[in-house]
Motif scaffolding. Structure first.
Motif, PDB file in Angstrom:
ATOM      1  N   ARG A 347       0.818  -1.218   0.000  1.00 44.42           N
ATOM      2  CA  ARG A 347       0.000   0.000   0.000  1.00 44.42           C
ATOM      3  C   ARG A 347       0.856   1.274   0.000  1.00 44.42           C
ATOM      4  O   ARG A 347       0.542   2.233  -0.709  1.00 44.42           O
ATOM      5  N   ASN A 354      -4.180   3.903  -3.647  1.00 46.04           N
ATOM      6  CA  ASN A 354      -4.672   4.308  -2.334  1.00 46.04           C
ATOM      7  C   ASN A 354      -5.542   5.561  -2.445  1.00 46.04           C
ATOM      8  O   ASN A 354      -6.602   5.668  -1.798  1.00 46.04           O
ATOM      9  N   PHE A 450      -8.399  -2.303   0.406  1.00 46.21           N
ATOM     10  CA  PHE A 450      -7.165  -2.305  -0.393  1.00 46.21           C
ATOM     11  C   PHE A 450      -6.918  -3.671  -1.028  1.00 46.21           C
ATOM     12  O   PHE A 450      -6.667  -3.764  -2.244  1.00 46.21           O
TER      13      PHE A 450
END
Length: 492
Positions: A347, A354, A450
């Motif tokens: 991430r 993101n 995510f």
């Protein structure tokens, strides 16, 4: 004498007297104290129901904010509340003076179901105990750690396979996404996941989805304003009560099965851990089976509905903005590649992906008015007097679409969360609320969003079906969800 007076009064006089009496009684009941937040003209008994836009109440609230400012009051039938708008005032309520606005009001349509129990509806010491225990238990079962990440990755693999089975043909992704997201919280709460073809669980997911949607219907909203009248009428509120009873039965059945093979020295999941707490004080404290049912249902609903709805919005936005989807896929290919699964450690190296996920959350705005609060004691808020027992709604829409906070608030623009090519955390991003009663599942939800989003875009390109125009129209229930849609998941 009384008989003479009674006989001399005409029916018309009696009716006028009765109307005047009711009007005075209604005025006295809803009389506002000195320095109370301003309010539009209110009809007797009905309040401001004449102003309400049942399909999109945000339009009405925006107009009233422009006229009255960041604090104003409203009345819908028997329910009165104060609306709080803007980042400054919402921080004042949820952070700076949080202890004064910590409790939950009793919402009529939820009263028969939870009766101020569980994680969402409870208040005071009960809420603090349940939240503290739940957070500790979630951490014990891997919240924020590798074991839970692996559970989410397992669901990602199953979801990718389920999407692949559609072979690029149009399909509604709703149930598959809900199943994947729900399995994560089910594995923690009940100790097992459910197969995508499990008919009993599919029925449960449909029941949950119907219940969420029905909360937004006119009859359900009228029930909250006029419960003593509407409860005798047929309508969607009656279906909600019936559905909740079935959902409660599902959870009670799971608890009973746990009791059959329960080992007090070993905790397999949330239910086992809670049963241990009940045993500690012999069921005399706040840890009781009725509370366990409420907490498990809260985890099931909150852990399924909000995240799965956000992912449905995300796929819809990707299909409608192919250039943004292509940039996300290019970043996935560069950082993760096509061989291994995305991991949470990726991430920090994927700022654009993101940013897109955050913009989906901002723009979809699935809990526009947050969960209601109740004033614990008489409080002064920005010069206004807020008496104890006043219901407050914090309008998160006013923050996440504030033209003074966002460069292009009404556009889908991931650049809102980018600065010099790096991810930029914005204070005005508040989809999980803020303060001590913010969403306790935020860490889990962010991980799921995510991992599931990147896993799907790693393997598929999402497109509108041939000769179909996708729409961003929403339906209002407990959450603001996209209208049902079909989409093509084209293998990459």
């Amino acid at each position: 004498m009384l008989r003479f007076l009674w006989e001399s009064i005409s029916f018309q006089m009696l009716l006028i007297f009765l109307i005047v009496f009711l009007l005075v009684a209604d005025y006295m009941k809803h009389r506002k104290p000195k320095h109370f937040p301003p309010s539009p003209f209110s009809l007797p008994f009905l309040g401001h129901i004449y102003m309400l836009n049942f399909s999109n109440p945000q339009i009405m609230v925006q107009k009233l904010t422009e006229k009255y400012g960041d604090i104003f009051s409203m009345q819908l039938g028997s329910t009165s509340f104060v609306l709080i708008n803007g980042l400054r005032m919402i921080k004042e309520v949820l952070v700076n003076q949080a202890e004064n606005f910590m409790d939950r009001p009793e919402i009529p349509i939820d009263k028969e179901i939870f009766s101020k129990m569980g994680l969402v509806s409870s208040s005071g010491h009960l809420w603090k105990q349940q939240r503290r225990f739940t957070l500790t238990t979630l951490r014990n079962f891997g919240l924020g750690k590798r074991p839970l990440e692996e559970r989410i990755q397992e669901e990602c693999r199953c979801l990718v396979d389920a999407f692949g089975d559609e072979q690029g043909n149009p399909f509604n992704p709703h149930l598959k996404i809900s199943n994947a997201v729900s399995n994560v919280i089910c594995s923690i709460t009940f100790g097992n996941r459910f197969d995508y073809h499990d008919e009993e669980f599919k029925k449960l997911l449909r029941l949950m989805d119907e219940t969420v949607s029905l909360h937004g219907t006119v009859m359900s909203q009228l029930y909250n304003s006029f419960p003593s009248i509407i409860k005798f009428l047929p309508g969607s509120h009656q279906t909600i009560f019936k559905n909740w009873k079935l959902l409660k039965s599902f959870v009670k059945e799971k608890i009973d099965k746990h009791k059959e093979d329960w080992n007090p020295s070993e905790s397999r999941d949330f239910i086992d851990s809670y049963l241990q707490e009940i045993a500690k004080d012999n069921g005399n404290g706040s840890f009781q089976e009725e509370n366990l049912v409420a907490c498990a249902l809260d985890l099931l609903f909150a852990g399924t509905e909000t995240t799965s709805t956000t992912i449905r919005w995300a796929l819809l936005y990707m299909a409608m903005y192919p250039e943004i989807q292509a940039r996300v896929q290019a970043e996935i290919d560069a950082v993760v590649g096509q061989v291994r699964q995305p991991a949470l450690e990726d991430r920090s190296n994927m700022p654009y992906t993101n940013a897109v996920i955050h913009e989906v959350q901002r723009k979809s705005n699935i809990i526009p008015f947050n969960v209601p609060r109740l004033t614990v004691k008489d409080t002064v808020l920005d010069g206004f007097h807020i008496p104890k027992g006043t219901v407050l709604l914090t309008n998160l829409t006013s923050v996440m679409f504030d033209k003074n906070e966002w460069e292009t608030p009404d556009a889908f623009n991931p650049e809102h969360f980018l600065k010099d090519g790096q991810f930029w955390k914005r204070e005005s991003f508040v989809p999980f609320s803020i303060g001590k009663r913010a969403c306790l599942g935020e860490v889990l939800a962010r991980a799921e969003l995510f991992l599931i989003f990147t896993a799907l875009l790693q393997k598929f390109t999402f497109q509108a079906p041939p000769d179909t125009t996708l729409s961003l129209q929403f339906k209002l229930g407990i959450t603001m969800a996209p209208q049902p849609y079909k989409i093509c998941a084209v293998p990459r």
